[in-house]
Design a protein around this motif. Structure first.
Motif, short mmCIF file in Angstrom:
data_model
loop_
_atom_site.label_atom_id
_atom_site.label_comp_id
_atom_site.label_asym_id
_atom_site.label_seq_id
_atom_site.Cartn_x
_atom_site.Cartn_y
_atom_site.Cartn_z
N LEU A 36 0.83 -1.21 0.00
CA LEU A 36 0.00 0.00 0.00
C LEU A 36 0.87 1.27 0.00
CD1 LEU A 36 -2.79 -1.10 2.53
CD2 LEU A 36 -3.03 -0.76 0.06
N ASP A 37 1.94 1.27 0.80
CA ASP A 37 2.83 2.43 0.82
C ASP A 37 3.49 2.63 -0.55
OD1 ASP A 37 4.40 4.45 2.63
OD2 ASP A 37 5.93 3.39 1.46
N GLN A 39 2.30 1.77 -3.44
CA GLN A 39 1.33 2.31 -4.39
C GLN A 39 1.17 3.82 -4.24
OE1 GLN A 39 -2.38 0.13 -4.03
NE2 GLN A 39 -1.82 -1.22 -5.73
N ARG A 40 1.18 4.30 -3.01
CA ARG A 40 1.04 5.74 -2.79
C ARG A 40 2.26 6.50 -3.32
NH1 ARG A 40 -1.13 3.90 2.17
NH2 ARG A 40 0.89 4.16 3.19
N TYR A 41 3.42 5.89 -3.20
CA TYR A 41 4.66 6.56 -3.61
C TYR A 41 4.96 6.36 -5.09
CZ TYR A 41 9.47 8.26 -3.03
OH TYR A 41 10.62 8.97 -3.12
N THR A 72 3.68 -3.58 -8.27
CA THR A 72 3.53 -3.79 -6.81
C THR A 72 3.58 -5.27 -6.44
OG1 THR A 72 2.18 -1.78 -6.63
CG2 THR A 72 2.09 -3.34 -4.80
#
Length: 388
Positions: A36-37, A39-41, A72
């Protein structure tokens, strides 16, 4: 989306068996948190990757550049496989450090046409990028390949034989687009090797990963790609040699043309000097004739006082122009200066020797035979008739 992904789906889609998952010894929640981190970055990484690709494209020897940001699920799969094989730096991976442990989140491929262009690309990367301190650039070779030491010396490159036959040079460079310290992997390979590796990846994974027949033909294809690289380098050398030969021939033709032009100029100069010599010989001959007449005139003038006519001086001047130029003297003017416009017979006779010297000077400058001295006319020694 990664937040909806289940462990069972993940293991199935990425061909991870239960033993490998158990060997990785990582919590599913920890893995999802990393995903998840990431994907945000991701958007920031893609911006930086595109910028880095544009920079590498400008390096000498680079034909084209491809780039990608790691998917990812592929990133999570790599974490599991590395932990399952007890890769040391992956054992402590978590959401706070994964981006500095995984060194290929950004991937750049710099493709070149000829094998020797890898050296220019290597020089540019070392000059403009910050290489990771803990690892040297890695040269992947196929079994049976020979890598000359002067191309990839072992004090600057690590050499490793790739089990699938990949040929490529890998660099890990440091990047920090924002606060996070991340790394990018730059792969340098020829266009032929890129073509083979892409086909190998598409065919071998996931459908035929264990098909022996496919492996055999991919190995044959790999050898053909290597031979294509060798042929490309040979053609490049052949073209360079041909260009050098053509340049040498053009230079030789130019030198021949210049030599012929110089010879033509020399011949023309010699012809001109020959004509000048002939003219000077004629002028000196005429001067001899005029001085001979002057001697005769002097003998006659002994009997009577007179002057040299203006016509006579004009003849002397006209016939001595060429010889005078060659000798650097105006012979006619000097003759007049010696004799004068009017003179007594005795003065003419006294200066005959000066005229002889003048004429011989002209003869020397015009390469003609020196003039014999003009005979000095004998004086009339008739004695006065005594008065009867």
């Amino acid at each position: 989306m990664i937040d909806r992904l289940t462990l069972e789906d993940f293991l199935t889609r990425n061909r991870i068996n239960q033993d490998t998952w158990d060997g990785a010894s990582i919590e599913w929640e920890t893995l999802i948190a990393i995903g998840l981190d990431y994907q945000r970055y991701g958007p920031q990484l893609r911006e930086y990757a595109a910028m880095l690709a544009r920079i590498v494209q400008q390096y000498d020897g680079v034909h084209s550049v491809r780039w990608r940001v790691k998917d990812t699920e592929h990133m999570l799969e790599k974490i599991i496989r590395k932990r399952a094989t007890n890769a040391e730096k992956y054992l402590q991976i978590d959401i706070k450090n994964y981006y500095s442990i995984i060194t290929d989140l950004i991937g750049i491929r710099a493709l070149h046409l000829f094998k020797n262009e890898a050296l220019a690309i290597d020089a540019a990367i070392r000059e403009h990028q910050q290489l990771i301190d803990t690892e040297q650039p890695l040269v992947y070779t196929r079994k049976g390949d020979t890598v000359p030491e002067d191309v990839f010396p072992k004090d600057r490159f690590e050499h490793r034989e790739h089990p699938a036959g990949y040929r490529s040079v890998h660099y890990i460079i440091q990047a920090q687009p924002q606060k996070r310290q991340v790394y990018a992997e730059v792969q340098v390979r020829t266009i032929f090797e890129e073509g083979w590796s892409e086909i190998d990846h598409r065919v071998r994974y996931p459908n035929f990963s264990s098909d022996k027949m496919v492996d055999i033909f991919l190995a044959i294809f790999n050898r053909l790609a290597g031979q294509a690289d060798e042929m490309g380098s040979f053609v490049q050398g052949l073209a360079q040699a041909s260009t050098a030969t053509q340049l040498e021939l053009a230079t030789a033709h130019d030198e021949k043309r210049k030599s012929l032009e110089a010879m033509d100029a020399l011949v023309a100069e010699l012809e001109q000097k020959t004509e000048q010599h002939a003219l000077s010989q004629t002028a000196v001959t005429k001067l001899k004739e005029e001085l001979s007449r002057m001697r005769s005139a002097a003998e006659i003038a002994e009997l009577r006082t007179g002057m040299f006519s203006n016509d006579w001086y004009e003849k002397i001047k006209r016939n001595s122009e060429i010889a005078g130029k060659l000798a650097g003297n105006d012979i006619a003017s000097q003759a007049i200066s010696i004799l004068g416009n009017s003179f007594s017979p005795s003065k003419a006779l006294e200066n005959i020797e000066s005229i002889n010297t003048l004429l011989n000077t002209a003869s020397i400058f015009t390469n003609s035979i020196p003039v014999k001295n003009l005979a000095t006319p004998k004086r009339n020694n008739r004695s006065k008739k005594t008065d009867d």
